[in-house]
Design a protein around this motif. Sequence first.
Motif, PDB file in Angstrom:
ATOM      1  N   ASN A  54       0.817  -1.216   0.000  1.00 41.11           N
ATOM      2  CA  ASN A  54       0.000   0.000   0.000  1.00 41.11           C
ATOM      3  C   ASN A  54       0.850   1.265   0.000  1.00 41.11           C
ATOM      4  O   ASN A  54       0.555   2.227  -0.724  1.00 41.11           O
ATOM      5  CB  ASN A  54      -0.937  -0.004   1.203  1.00 41.11           C
ATOM      6  N   SER A  55       1.902   1.287   0.798  1.00 42.58           N
ATOM      7  CA  SER A  55       2.758   2.476   0.856  1.00 42.58           C
ATOM      8  C   SER A  55       3.488   2.686  -0.462  1.00 42.58           C
ATOM      9  O   SER A  55       3.663   3.826  -0.918  1.00 42.58           O
ATOM     10  CB  SER A  55       3.758   2.368   2.008  1.00 42.58           C
ATOM     11  N   LEU A  56       3.894   1.594  -1.093  1.00 39.76           N
ATOM     12  CA  LEU A  56       4.565   1.705  -2.397  1.00 39.76           C
ATOM     13  C   LEU A  56       3.613   2.224  -3.468  1.00 39.76           C
ATOM     14  O   LEU A  56       3.984   3.088  -4.276  1.00 39.76           O
ATOM     15  CB  LEU A  56       5.119   0.343  -2.829  1.00 39.76           C
ATOM     16  N   LEU A  57       2.409   1.696  -3.484  1.00 36.93           N
ATOM     17  CA  LEU A  57       1.431   2.140  -4.472  1.00 36.93           C
ATOM     18  C   LEU A  57       1.148   3.623  -4.312  1.00 36.93           C
ATOM     19  O   LEU A  57       1.070   4.365  -5.303  1.00 36.93           O
ATOM     20  CB  LEU A  57       0.141   1.329  -4.335  1.00 36.93           C
ATOM     21  N   ASN A  58       1.004   4.067  -3.093  1.00 37.30           N
ATOM     22  CA  ASN A  58       0.777   5.499  -2.844  1.00 37.30           C
ATOM     23  C   ASN A  58       1.958   6.327  -3.310  1.00 37.30           C
ATOM     24  O   ASN A  58       1.789   7.401  -3.915  1.00 37.30           O
ATOM     25  CB  ASN A  58       0.521   5.734  -1.360  1.00 37.30           C
ATOM     26  N   LYS A  59       3.161   5.841  -3.040  1.00 42.38           N
ATOM     27  CA  LYS A  59       4.374   6.562  -3.433  1.00 42.38           C
ATOM     28  C   LYS A  59       4.467   6.685  -4.951  1.00 42.38           C
ATOM     29  O   LYS A  59       4.814   7.747  -5.488  1.00 42.38           O
ATOM     30  CB  LYS A  59       5.602   5.837  -2.884  1.00 42.38           C
ATOM     31  N   LEU A  60       4.134   5.615  -5.652  1.00 42.80           N
ATOM     32  CA  LEU A  60       4.221   5.624  -7.108  1.00 42.80           C
ATOM     33  C   LEU A  60       3.152   6.515  -7.733  1.00 42.80           C
ATOM     34  O   LEU A  60       3.370   7.105  -8.794  1.00 42.80           O
ATOM     35  CB  LEU A  60       4.108   4.196  -7.652  1.00 42.80           C
ATOM     36  N   ARG A  61       2.006   6.602  -7.096  1.00 38.17           N
ATOM     37  CA  ARG A  61       0.917   7.435  -7.621  1.00 38.17           C
ATOM     38  C   ARG A  61       1.181   8.924  -7.417  1.00 38.17           C
ATOM     39  O   ARG A  61       0.717   9.755  -8.184  1.00 38.17           O
ATOM     40  CB  ARG A  61      -0.401   7.076  -6.940  1.00 38.17           C
ATOM     41  N   GLU A  62       1.898   9.253  -6.361  1.00 37.19           N
ATOM     42  CA  GLU A  62       2.051  10.650  -5.955  1.00 37.19           C
ATOM     43  C   GLU A  62       2.882  11.493  -6.910  1.00 37.19           C
ATOM     44  O   GLU A  62       2.699  12.699  -7.006  1.00 37.19           O
ATOM     45  CB  GLU A  62       2.690  10.707  -4.559  1.00 37.19           C
ATOM     46  N   ARG A  63       3.833  10.875  -7.613  1.00 35.92           N
ATOM     47  CA  ARG A  63       4.726  11.653  -8.446  1.00 35.92           C
ATOM     48  C   ARG A  63       5.240  10.817  -9.619  1.00 35.92           C
ATOM     49  O   ARG A  63       4.966   9.620  -9.715  1.00 35.92           O
ATOM     50  CB  ARG A  63       5.910  12.172  -7.624  1.00 35.92           C
ATOM     51  N   LYS A  64       5.991  11.471 -10.504  1.00 37.06           N
ATOM     52  CA  LYS A  64       6.634  10.788 -11.618  1.00 37.06           C
ATOM     53  C   LYS A  64       7.992  10.268 -11.135  1.00 37.06           C
ATOM     54  O   LYS A  64       8.751  11.000 -10.494  1.00 37.06           O
ATOM     55  CB  LYS A  64       6.813  11.737 -12.800  1.00 37.06           C
ATOM     56  N   ASN A  65       8.290   9.015 -11.427  1.00 32.53           N
ATOM     57  CA  ASN A  65       9.488   8.363 -10.917  1.00 32.53           C
ATOM     58  C   ASN A  65      10.399   7.911 -12.050  1.00 32.53           C
ATOM     59  O   ASN A  65       9.931   7.420 -13.083  1.00 32.53           O
ATOM     60  CB  ASN A  65       9.102   7.138 -10.088  1.00 32.53           C
ATOM     61  N   LEU A  66      11.709   8.053 -11.843  1.00 35.18           N
ATOM     62  CA  LEU A  66      12.681   7.539 -12.805  1.00 35.18           C
ATOM     63  C   LEU A  66      13.156   6.162 -12.356  1.00 35.18           C
ATOM     64  O   LEU A  66      13.574   5.975 -11.213  1.00 35.18           O
ATOM     65  CB  LEU A  66      13.886   8.478 -12.919  1.00 35.18           C
ATOM     66  N   GLN A  67      13.094   5.222 -13.275  1.00 30.27           N
ATOM     67  CA  GLN A  67      13.607   3.867 -13.045  1.00 30.27           C
ATOM     68  C   GLN A  67      14.804   3.642 -13.955  1.00 30.27           C
ATOM     69  O   GLN A  67      14.710   3.857 -15.166  1.00 30.27           O
ATOM     70  CB  GLN A  67      12.514   2.845 -13.345  1.00 30.27           C
ATOM     71  N   VAL A 115      -3.207  -7.151 -11.035  1.00 30.83           N
ATOM     72  CA  VAL A 115      -1.885  -6.592 -11.324  1.00 30.83           C
ATOM     73  C   VAL A 115      -1.833  -5.137 -10.842  1.00 30.83           C
ATOM     74  O   VAL A 115      -2.791  -4.391 -11.020  1.00 30.83           O
ATOM     75  CB  VAL A 115      -1.583  -6.684 -12.838  1.00 30.83           C
ATOM     76  N   ASP A 116      -0.710  -4.740 -10.253  1.00 29.79           N
ATOM     77  CA  ASP A 116      -0.594  -3.417  -9.636  1.00 29.79           C
ATOM     78  C   ASP A 116      -0.140  -2.319 -10.592  1.00 29.79           C
ATOM     79  O   ASP A 116      -0.528  -1.162 -10.443  1.00 29.79           O
ATOM     80  CB  ASP A 116       0.409  -3.477  -8.475  1.00 29.79           C
ATOM     81  N   ILE A 117       0.702  -2.678 -11.550  1.00 30.69           N
ATOM     82  CA  ILE A 117       1.307  -1.703 -12.471  1.00 30.69           C
ATOM     83  C   ILE A 117       1.236  -2.265 -13.884  1.00 30.69           C
ATOM     84  O   ILE A 117       1.515  -3.448 -14.098  1.00 30.69           O
ATOM     85  CB  ILE A 117       2.793  -1.432 -12.111  1.00 30.69           C
ATOM     86  N   ILE A 118       0.890  -1.439 -14.838  1.00 35.49           N
ATOM     87  CA  ILE A 118       0.913  -1.838 -16.242  1.00 35.49           C
ATOM     88  C   ILE A 118       2.121  -1.182 -16.909  1.00 35.49           C
ATOM     89  O   ILE A 118       2.280   0.043 -16.858  1.00 35.49           O
ATOM     90  CB  ILE A 118      -0.371  -1.422 -16.979  1.00 35.49           C
ATOM     91  N   GLY A 119       2.949  -1.989 -17.527  1.00 33.43           N
ATOM     92  CA  GLY A 119       4.157  -1.488 -18.164  1.00 33.43           C
ATOM     93  C   GLY A 119       4.065  -1.511 -19.682  1.00 33.43           C
ATOM     94  O   GLY A 119       3.900  -2.572 -20.287  1.00 33.43           O
ATOM     95  N   PHE A 120       4.131  -0.322 -20.292  1.00 33.51           N
ATOM     96  CA  PHE A 120       4.248  -0.227 -21.749  1.00 33.51           C
ATOM     97  C   PHE A 120       5.714  -0.409 -22.096  1.00 33.51           C
ATOM     98  O   PHE A 120       6.579   0.301 -21.571  1.00 33.51           O
ATOM     99  CB  PHE A 120       3.781   1.137 -22.249  1.00 33.51           C
ATOM    100  N   HIS A 121       5.997  -1.334 -22.969  1.00 32.11           N
ATOM    101  CA  HIS A 121       7.389  -1.652 -23.280  1.00 32.11           C
ATOM    102  C   HIS A 121       7.531  -1.921 -24.773  1.00 32.11           C
ATOM    103  O   HIS A 121       7.012  -2.907 -25.294  1.00 32.11           O
ATOM    104  CB  HIS A 121       7.823  -2.897 -22.485  1.00 32.11           C
ATOM    105  N   VAL A 159       0.981   3.484 -14.432  1.00 35.29           N
ATOM    106  CA  VAL A 159       1.575   3.183 -15.741  1.00 35.29           C
ATOM    107  C   VAL A 159       3.076   3.410 -15.720  1.00 35.29           C
ATOM    108  O   VAL A 159       3.574   4.426 -15.243  1.00 35.29           O
ATOM    109  CB  VAL A 159       0.936   4.056 -16.845  1.00 35.29           C
ATOM    110  N   SER A 160       3.789   2.435 -16.272  1.00 38.04           N
ATOM    111  CA  SER A 160       5.239   2.523 -16.472  1.00 38.04           C
ATOM    112  C   SER A 160       5.503   2.462 -17.971  1.00 38.04           C
ATOM    113  O   SER A 160       4.808   1.743 -18.703  1.00 38.04           O
ATOM    114  CB  SER A 160       5.928   1.350 -15.771  1.00 38.04           C
ATOM    115  N   ILE A 178       1.990   9.506 -16.826  1.00 38.82           N
ATOM    116  CA  ILE A 178       2.916   8.387 -16.653  1.00 38.82           C
ATOM    117  C   ILE A 178       3.497   8.459 -15.248  1.00 38.82           C
ATOM    118  O   ILE A 178       3.910   9.523 -14.794  1.00 38.82           O
ATOM    119  CB  ILE A 178       4.046   8.445 -17.697  1.00 38.82           C
ATOM    120  N   ASN A 179       3.524   7.336 -14.554  1.00 40.21           N
ATOM    121  CA  ASN A 179       4.056   7.303 -13.192  1.00 40.21           C
ATOM    122  C   ASN A 179       5.530   6.925 -13.143  1.00 40.21           C
ATOM    123  O   ASN A 179       6.263   7.375 -12.261  1.00 40.21           O
ATOM    124  CB  ASN A 179       3.270   6.299 -12.345  1.00 40.21           C
ATOM    125  N   ILE A 180       5.968   6.084 -14.085  1.00 37.56           N
ATOM    126  CA  ILE A 180       7.338   5.576 -14.061  1.00 37.56           C
ATOM    127  C   ILE A 180       7.943   5.664 -15.460  1.00 37.56           C
ATOM    128  O   ILE A 180       7.383   5.114 -16.419  1.00 37.56           O
ATOM    129  CB  ILE A 180       7.382   4.107 -13.588  1.00 37.56           C
TER     130      ILE A 180
END
Length: 227
Positions: free
Chosen positions: A4-17, A142-148, A177-178, A196-198
């Motif tokens: 839950n904390s990770l999902l909130n963190k990913l939703r809150e901002r745009k992240n670089l992986q 599934v928690d995250i959908i990744g476009f690749h 979305v990643s 886009i989140n990631i």
Amino acid sequence: MIRNSLLNKLRERKNLQVALDFININDAIKVAKQAIEGGAEIIEDGTPLIKSAGIQGLLKLDEIANEKILLADTKTADAGDIEVEIAKRGNAKIMTVLGIMDDSTIESAVNKAKELDILVQADLINVKDTIQRAKELHDIGVDIIGFHVGLDVQKKRNITVASLKEEIKEISKFTIVSVAGGLNASNIKDLLDIPINIYVVGGAITRSNNPYEATKEIVNVINTSYK
């Protein structure tokens, strides 16, 4: 719950992986340290590196990750529950499955991930109807959908992530979305207007003469979307 904390963190901002698609774990660690210093939020143990260095490689990256998120790009095609356990043993917070695979494999991964408190990302590489499949994957859990857009497809068909803007907009309405596939500081600017989140960056960082500066430049570009 870490999930839950990770999902909130990913939703809150745009992240670089940063995608560490190395074979040698020492090469990966060297770049990972600079990427972390430069502001990368998610450290990806790339598929080639997982095959080469296994759980021990994940644990070595976890040692330097600090508060960053470790992702195991397992690209699971079978035995979903077992590969979730592999990711968990390496202290990864996210693992990946291939969205094109049978629902039973993905359900197995999702159920085990919930039990072990980590996230599952589905990689849409080679999926034809991305929107429909993303809805199905979301319903499975599934928690995250990744476009690749894979490297081979980029070369052969001259398709990039930017070609998928409309699909990304639609899918972002109901999930995190990643995006991955040839991203760099220049073309990320063209994607800042869509949700886009990631942003997943590989070669633009890992093959740079200065991974720290390359990471910092990309983070600065992403952060312009908040100004």
